[in-house]
Design an enzyme around this catalytic site. Structure first.
Site, mmCIF file in Angstrom:
data_model
loop_
_atom_site.group_PDB
_atom_site.id
_atom_site.type_symbol
_atom_site.label_atom_id
_atom_site.label_comp_id
_atom_site.label_asym_id
_atom_site.label_seq_id
_atom_site.Cartn_x
_atom_site.Cartn_y
_atom_site.Cartn_z
ATOM 1 N N ASP A 229 -36.148 -2.307 -42.968
ATOM 2 C CA ASP A 229 -35.421 -3.473 -43.462
ATOM 3 C C ASP A 229 -33.931 -3.351 -43.108
ATOM 4 O OD1 ASP A 229 -35.320 -5.879 -45.183
ATOM 5 O OD2 ASP A 229 -34.066 -4.597 -46.457
ATOM 6 N N GLU A 253 -35.553 -4.554 -38.495
ATOM 7 C CA GLU A 253 -35.085 -5.937 -38.636
ATOM 8 C C GLU A 253 -33.666 -6.072 -38.091
ATOM 9 O OE1 GLU A 253 -34.148 -9.240 -42.100
ATOM 10 O OE2 GLU A 253 -34.062 -7.117 -42.566
#
Ligand SMILES: *[C@@H]1O[C@H](CO)[C@@H](O)[C@H](O)[C@H]1NC(C)=O
Ligand SMILES: *[C@@H]1O[C@H](CO)[C@@H](O)[C@H](O)[C@H]1NC(C)=O
Ligand SMILES: *[C@@H]1O[C@H](CO)[C@@H](O)[C@H](O)[C@H]1NC(C)=O
Ligand SMILES: *[C@@H]1O[C@H](CO)[C@@H](O)[C@H](O)[C@H]1NC(C)=O
Ligand SMILES: *[C@@H]1O[C@H](CO)[C@@H](O)[C@H](O)[C@H]1NC(C)=O
Length: 533
Positions: A229, A253
């Site tokens: 993330d 990400e």
């Protein structure tokens, strides 16, 4: 200190490129990923009438997912990505509860909201028994604590495990310059309601601790891959060392539509893969007043800018973006977008609810509990996904070169993009268009995919036809639907279109009676389910 850290990072980059990630990435390339947000996928008892307040926990569990694995596997997926698994904060904050799992408190405890350790171990076992891989989402940029919006946030660092001291964190500052890496990597994200205490991921201690942790987490639970993330918000050097320590494939990400900003993560060896945000934006645009020529343009940018587009996550929805159908509810364009994400280069990724044509807006409205769909396997996009997965899985089985052979453009104008992927024999030839279900009926002659006289099948309508003396096939277009062709021999005995009819213009009695009306009713029905839930 600085130079020794950099040296370690450079060494990690080299070994990562040379050895570890290669085999794992090769395996992941052949997979398709279904993205699950645990709190919103399935409740333990499988009930479908439970009301969900979108800012609160809605009751989905790991056990609930175990009980509904058929729903995912019957769609043909070969991997599942789940939301974070570690213990989060318990407070109700001004921006809701930690139902999504991104507000870590204790990295060494599983999140009791989603079940017991046995539940999680059973989930991994069940996924593996079915021949699927499990990818787990992990947060490395920050830990979290509720706060009262008075800056600087007062954090009780002793509550964090293992980073239980202020020395592991950057001093407070609010991210304000989204174009400046120094600022968006070292300051704190979104300081409202919840304080995302920003970890000093450039410090040796933090790096070492994260390496130990991820090694253990992967080994303890037999995890096959990671999503990292907010990878863009940690310093570059941290990433390859973390991936190397994990020993598994990871994508990170990196939310940007700028070619070099995304691709540099691959070309510099920082990450094996990333969700493909480069193509996400033009693809969405093409169905909302934009042009298919832009999709083709960014496809080429990704291919030339990144090292390996076959390990980028190909997607049109995820838990952070408004649903595709929020912008435009037309079913035909949703089918075209789905077709592109499956048959283009990359690892197809579908976010739960996309197959049910959900239409929620930004967070948290894009996190509808899947149970409002009653897990309907007859939904048009569920059916299409199943077909596309079967076709892709079959092509991969037929040729080990399928995933590594970049797709080639056969035809492109403002309304169409036609590609051919895979070596001759296993190739898939497909055309997407952006004309919506009001699109006209016409013939499209496409060449470059087949040889003269080849028997081919269009798999969305199960129609057979023959390539002409120049290898051209005549595609019968209509109602804005995509078309997907494979060799007839390639799908014999696979269950894909076991019964076919002679191809012909759309709208003939033979070609699916009243298909437009059927689409309209399906779209209305899914709207009603969402609205009244
Ligand atoms: C932090 O910065 C954002 C802009 O990036 C701004 O909207 C927000 O109000 C700021 N918050 C605080 C607490 O300074
Ligand atoms: C992994 O398992 C060991 C042995 O049970 C335990 O001590 C350790 O905390 C676990 N680590 C993680 C990250 O779960
Ligand atoms: C990516 O490609 C570039 C240019 O071909 C090459 O220099 C670099 O080593 C490659 N990086 C990785 C991680 O494969
Ligand atoms: C399809 O592309 C054309 C040409 O760029 C554009 O005018 C049209 O609005 C697009 N269709 C949709 C549904 O966005
Ligand atoms: C497509 O090809 C067929 C067979 O060669 C031909 O009869 C037809 O006219 C062509 N259609 C278009 C629109 O060019």
């Amino acid at each position: 200190m600085r130079s020794s850290l950099f040296g370690a990072a450079a060494a990690a980059v080299l070994s990562f490129v040379g050895l570890t990630a290669a085999a794992d990435a090769e395996e992941w390339k052949t997979r398709s990923v279904y993205q699950v947000m645990i709190d919103r996928f399935a409740r333990t008892d499988g009930s479908t009438d439970h009301e969900c307040e979108y800012f609160r926990f809605c009751g989905g569990t790991w056990r609930g997912l175990i009980n509904k694995l058929d729903y995912i596997q019957d769609m043909g997926f070969t991997a599942i990505q789940i939301s974070p698994i570690v213990k989060n904060i318990d407070e109700h904050t001004a921006v809701g509860d930690a139902y999504h799992g991104y507000w870590s408190l204790d990295n060494y405890a599983l999140n009791p909201k989603f079940g017991t350790e046995k539940d999680f171990r059973d989930l991994v076992d069940e996924v593996h028994k079915r021949g699927m891989l499990l990818m787990v989402d992990v947060v490395v940029n920050n830990m979290a604590q509720a706060f009262d919006n008075k800056v600087p946030p007062k954090i009780d660092y002793s509550k964090f495990n293992p980073f239980n001291d202020q020395k592991y964190f950057h001093d407070y500052c609010n991210v304000t310059r989204w174009e400046d890496p120094e600022n968006y990597q070292n300051c704190w994200l979104y300081p409202y309601g919840v304080a995302l205490a920003d970890l000093k991921t450039e410090s040796d201690e933090v790096v070492k601790e994260f390496q130990n942790w991820i090694k253990q987490l992967v080994a303890n639970y037999s995890i096959d891959g990671l999503r990292i993330d907010a990878a863009k918000h940690v310093n570059d050097e941290f990433l390859p060392q973390f991936v190397e320590a994990s020993g598994v494939f990871a994508w990170g990400e990196v939310l940007t539509g700028v070619t070099n900003d995304l691709c540099r993560y691959q070309t510099k060896g920082l990450l094996p893969g990333m969700p493909n945000y480069l193509e996400y934006y033009p693809l969405l645009q093409a169905f909302n007043g934009g042009s298919m020529e832009e999709v083709a343009k960014y496809r080429n940018e990704a291919a030339s800018g990144c090292n390996d587009t076959s390990v980028l996550g190909s997607f049109i929805e995820n838990h952070d973006m408004p649903r595709f159908a929020m912008y435009n509810e037309d079913m035909a364009i949703a089918k075209n977008a789905m077709t592109y994400t499956f048959l283009n280069d990359g690892i197809p990724t579908v976010y739960q609810g996309q197959e049910q044509h959900f239409k929620g807006n930004g967070t948290p409205y894009n996190r509808e509990p899947l149970w409002i769909s009653k897990y309907d396997k007859s939904a048009p996009l569920y059916q299409l996904t199943s077909t596309l997965n079967k076709v892709r899985n079959n092509a991969i089985k037929l040729s080990k070169d399928y995933v590594n052979t970049p797709a080639e453009t056969l035809f492109n104008d403002v309304n169409h993009l036609c590609l051919r992927k895979g070596p001759y024999g296993s190739q898939v030839v497909f055309c997407i268009n952006n004309q919506s279900s009001k699109g006209p009926k016409y013939e499209l002659n496409i060449s470059g995919g087949f040889h003269p006289g080849d028997k081919v099948v269009e798999v969305t309508r199960c129609r057979h036809t023959t390539a002409d003396a120049t290898g051209t096939i005549t595609m019968y277009m209509g109602n804005g639907e995509p078309r997907v062709y494979v060799h007839a021999d390639a799908i014999k005995g696979t269950g894909i279109c076991s019964d076919t009819k002679e191809d012909g213009p759309v709208g003939n009695a033979a070609s699916g009676v009243g298909s437009t009306a059927g689409i309209m009713i399906a779209a209305l029905a899914s709207w009603a389910v969402f609205f009244f839930a």
